[in-house]
Enzyme design. Sequence first.
Site, PDB file in Angstrom:
ATOM      1  NE  ARG A  64       3.253   3.927   7.339  1.00 25.54           N
ATOM      2  CZ  ARG A  64       2.126   3.307   7.021  1.00 25.54           C
ATOM      3  NH1 ARG A  64       2.006   2.711   5.839  1.00 25.54           N
ATOM      4  NH2 ARG A  64       1.107   3.282   7.858  1.00 25.54           N
ATOM      5  CG  ASN A  96       0.889  -2.927   7.907  1.00 24.81           C
ATOM      6  OD1 ASN A  96       1.530  -1.934   8.239  1.00 24.81           O
ATOM      7  ND2 ASN A  96       1.065  -4.110   8.482  1.00 24.81           N
TER       8      ASN A  96
END
Length: 329
Positions: A64, A96
């Site tokens: 990711r 994030n």
Amino acid sequence: MSSKRVTWLSLTWVLVFSCLSVELEAQLQVGFYRTSCGLAEFIVKDEVRKGFIRDRGVAPGLVRMHFHDCFVRGCDGSVLFDSTPSNTAEKDSPANNPSLRGFEVIDSAKARLEAVCKGVVSCADIVAFAARDSVEITGGLGYDVPAGRRDGRISLASEASTNLPPPTFTVNQLTQFFSNKGLTQDEMVTLSGAHTIGRSHCSSFSNRLYNFNGTSGQDPTLDPQYAASLKTQCPQGSTNPNLVVPMNPSSPSITDEGYYVDVLRNRGLFTSDQTLLTDTTTATQVRQNAGNPFLWKNKFASAMVKMGQLGVLIGEAGEIRANCRVINS
């Protein structure tokens, strides 16, 4: 033919081949560190392995991380910067934080590389290698990673928010979003399969469980039994920001076709997962990937290589950071 014309043609071809040569030399290369730091990829792989032994969640975190790095300013390691009093970096964007993880693996790999090949291996390349190694260690296909990326000097949280697709996107929005990055619809569906490993915070999909679209019910496209299970793990009104669930419950640590099987069963966790069945073309791709795991794994490896070349800095652009968290002084 006059001597002047011969000279002009010769000069033209020299310029053409010179430009082609410069362009070819500037591209990323498999084995880029073969002579300058021969152990580079081995060291990164070793750190990924050690991190995975400590915490299996490291692998999906690193995959990711690579995606989130490449979609914001290109694959330049900007996702690794720490925030400062004067700047909120990408890693602290709501897109994030707190979901990204694996930074300690990158730090460890960088420290070892600096000890043996000071100032040679970029943080951006470490992220790309680590993502590949994470795919491989979880059962996906290994693939060659073209390298030679250099590190960026800018990291802005605001850019992460606008350059990363949210989990609420529809198939049309996803298709356009990936197209803007130079990736096809098929590659979008292929890369969505990364959700076969890892976890998600409840806040990323709770809108599908409670008060969906302003109603009192849940998303009608969500399998009722799966929804009931998710509700027990993500209670309505919970203020605990650390509640997480596996994105692919049957095999959360294995890179396999399970993600596509779940989507076909209306068990895609995000709106952006389940929406793949709302389009004839993407639904066909989902069925193909679910029925042919080896085909998907090959396509996934190819798509990762292509994504890993988005907006890269090469040549003299950027820098080779000594510490992946800060710009060189």
